[in-house]
Scaffold this motif. Structure first.
Motif, PDB file in Angstrom:
ATOM      1  N   ASN A 123      74.482  46.588  45.102  1.00 13.66           N
ATOM      2  CA  ASN A 123      74.778  46.372  46.526  1.00 13.66           C
ATOM      3  C   ASN A 123      74.556  47.643  47.339  1.00 13.66           C
ATOM      4  OD1 ASN A 123      77.127  47.471  45.230  1.00 13.66           O
ATOM      5  ND2 ASN A 123      78.369  46.861  46.989  1.00 13.66           N
ATOM      6  N   ASP A 151      71.640  48.135  50.212  1.00 12.36           N
ATOM      7  CA  ASP A 151      71.997  48.602  51.551  1.00 12.36           C
ATOM      8  C   ASP A 151      71.159  49.813  51.948  1.00 12.36           C
ATOM      9  OD1 ASP A 151      73.832  48.736  53.941  1.00 12.36           O
ATOM     10  OD2 ASP A 151      74.274  50.686  53.012  1.00 12.36           O
ATOM     11  N   ARG A 152      71.024  50.796  51.069  1.00 11.07           N
ATOM     12  CA  ARG A 152      70.266  52.004  51.406  1.00 11.07           C
ATOM     13  C   ARG A 152      68.786  51.699  51.570  1.00 11.07           C
ATOM     14  NH1 ARG A 152      75.020  52.653  50.698  1.00 11.07           N
ATOM     15  NH2 ARG A 152      76.087  54.660  50.796  1.00 11.07           N
ATOM     16  N   ARG A 168      67.492  48.853  52.530  1.00 14.04           N
ATOM     17  CA  ARG A 168      67.383  48.119  53.797  1.00 14.04           C
ATOM     18  C   ARG A 168      67.387  49.091  54.975  1.00 14.04           C
ATOM     19  NH1 ARG A 168      70.932  47.175  57.331  1.00 14.04           N
ATOM     20  NH2 ARG A 168      72.705  47.578  55.967  1.00 14.04           N
ATOM     21  N   LYS A 169      68.313  50.060  54.955  1.00 19.17           N
ATOM     22  CA  LYS A 169      68.397  51.025  56.054  1.00 19.17           C
ATOM     23  C   LYS A 169      67.137  51.885  56.143  1.00 19.17           C
ATOM     24  CE  LYS A 169      73.400  51.331  56.347  1.00 19.17           C
ATOM     25  NZ  LYS A 169      74.606  52.097  56.036  1.00 19.17           N
TER      26      LYS A 169
END
Length: 148
Positions: free
Chosen positions: A52, A56-57, A59-60
């Motif tokens: 997860n 997240d990283r 995606r950013k």
């Protein structure tokens, strides 16, 4: 744990940079991308990060234009994360951190990795800011100027 305040409106470029790539995982993802990693599973194996957090990283970094997703280079159904021109321009940042770490974070003779130039097989020369005339700049020879 309280959510930290985003720094996207900060007038300081260092603060904005740290907001995007200053956490442990984002910068190590960029480092691994420079080393040729492209797939989610490869990043996860290299970093040992939870799925997860890695998602997240990644995606950013994609949203910020540092990485882009492409179809797999081998024709499989996988997606790969590839550095953009914006991401590749982080190379001097990664090299500077690497060289600082080599100089200050290892004991004499301690095993560590070393960045070499492929063409010569020699270590990449130490990076340092230089003046217009080419001399190495000391921190005391610079100042931050606000621009509008």
């Amino acid at each position: 744990m309280p959510q930290r305040k985003p720094m996207k409106n900060e007038p300081c470029p260092v603060a904005r940079c740290v907001d995007l790539i200053g956490d442990r995982w984002s910068l190590l993802i960029v480092r691994d991308a420079f080393d040729g990693m492209r797939r989610f599973g490869d990043f996860q194996r290299s970093l040992g990060v939870a799925r997860n957090i890695l998602s997240d990283r990644l995606r950013k970094l994609v949203e910020a234009g540092v990485l882009e997703m492409q179809g797999a280079s081998d024709g499989t159904a996988y997606q790969e994360y590839v550095l953009t021109a914006k991401g590749e321009s982080l190379f001097p940042v990664v090299v500077a951190l690497r060289q600082w770490g080599e100089k200050h974070l290892f004991a004499e003779g301690e095993r560590h990795s070393l960045l070499i130039e492929k063409h010569t097989g020699k270590p990449v020369p130490f990076m340092a800011p230089t003046a217009q005339q080419g001399a190495v700049l000391a921190p005391s020879a610079t100042e931050v100027q606000k621009v509008s």
